[in-house]
Enzyme design. Structure first.
Site, PDB file in Angstrom:
ATOM      1  N   ALA A 236       0.504  -3.938  11.197  1.00 17.84           N
ATOM      2  CA  ALA A 236       1.752  -3.539  10.548  1.00 17.84           C
ATOM      3  C   ALA A 236       1.624  -2.143   9.970  1.00 17.84           C
ATOM      4  CB  ALA A 236       2.084  -4.525   9.428  1.00 17.84           C
TER       5      ALA A 236
ATOM      6  N   ALA B 275      -0.674   0.659   6.006  1.00 19.59           N
ATOM      7  CA  ALA B 275      -0.945  -0.140   7.208  1.00 19.59           C
ATOM      8  C   ALA B 275      -1.887  -1.282   6.865  1.00 19.59           C
ATOM      9  CB  ALA B 275      -1.554   0.744   8.299  1.00 19.59           C
ATOM     10  N   ASP B 276      -1.778  -2.355   7.637  1.00 24.93           N
ATOM     11  CA  ASP B 276      -2.681  -3.487   7.484  1.00 24.93           C
ATOM     12  C   ASP B 276      -2.664  -4.295   8.770  1.00 24.93           C
ATOM     13  OD1 ASP B 276      -4.179  -4.704   4.937  1.00 24.93           O
ATOM     14  OD2 ASP B 276      -3.647  -6.320   6.295  1.00 24.93           O
ATOM     15  N   SER B 277      -3.726  -5.017   9.011  1.00 28.29           N
ATOM     16  CA  SER B 277      -3.831  -5.892  10.179  1.00 28.29           C
ATOM     17  C   SER B 277      -4.274  -7.273   9.726  1.00 28.29           C
ATOM     18  CB  SER B 277      -4.848  -5.354  11.191  1.00 28.29           C
ATOM     19  OG  SER B 277      -4.411  -4.140  11.721  1.00 28.29           O
TER      20      SER B 277
ATOM     21  N   LYS C 172       0.834  -1.210   0.000  1.00 30.06           N
ATOM     22  CA  LYS C 172       0.000   0.000   0.000  1.00 30.06           C
ATOM     23  C   LYS C 172       0.863   1.253   0.000  1.00 30.06           C
ATOM     24  CE  LYS C 172      -3.781  -2.270   2.463  1.00 30.06           C
ATOM     25  NZ  LYS C 172      -4.513  -2.328   3.746  1.00 30.06           N
TER      26      LYS C 172
END
Length: 182
Positions: free
Chosen positions: A95, A57-59, A41
């Site tokens: 993250a 960001a990502d989870s 991203k």
């Protein structure tokens, strides 16, 4: 979170096909997959503004017995996911990656342990019925900052990471770069 912390930012949604990336990176552990998605991203966003710092960001929710949960496709899938989570201790990996000039200059993955209480079918049905519009875009079918808090009997880890961003390490990086006052 960024606005509440006083971080200046602009939002741009990069065109990243998360499903395609997840399929291509299916062999990665959930923690590493969250990191890879956050980086993808940020890299995509950096293409339009290479001179700027771009945050991605990502989870990813990792189940106690292994495997990961993605965003539910429909309310029935959400009910199934909540039944899988019921009574278990799972890990949520949040993250964040910052890219500058087309290269990652900072990254951090923070993990929280989430103990889900035993959930009755009645609770799950009521919860999904009331919260579907809010949880349809979340891994794990919850928004911790709202009624999703009812799912848990114990949580270990950063509140911000549970909300989806390792904010305190990010703020430290921004202070180091003199973007935020120290």
């Amino acid at each position: 979170m960024l606005a509440a912390a006083g971080v200046p930012f602009e939002v741009e949604r990069p065109a990243v096909d998360e499903d395609e990336l997840k399929a291509a990176l299916a062999d990665l552990a959930p923690r590493d997959l969250a990191d890879a998605l956050a980086e993808a991203k940020a890299l995509r966003g950096s293409q339009a503004s290479p001179e700027r710092l771009v945050l991605g960001a990502d989870s990813m929710l990792e189940l106690a017995g292994g495997g990961r949960l993605d965003k539910p496709e429909n309310p029935d899938a959400a009910r199934t996911q909540l039944r899988m989570m019921s009574g278990g201790v799972h890990e949520l990996h949040s993250a964040a990656v910052i890219v500058e000039g087309g290269a990652a200059v900072w990254r951090h993955v923070e993990t929280a342990r989430l103990q889900v209480r035993a959930l009755s079918d009645g609770f799950i049905d009521s919860y999904v019925g009331a919260e579907w519009d809010r949880i349809r875009h979340t891994s794990g079918c919850f928004e911790y900052e709202s009624k999703g808090a009812q799912l848990f009997s114990r949580v270990q880890g950063s509140h911000f990471a549970i909300l989806g961003l390792p904010l305190l390490p990010l703020l430290a990086f921004l202070r180091d770069r003199k973007i935020m006052p120290s």
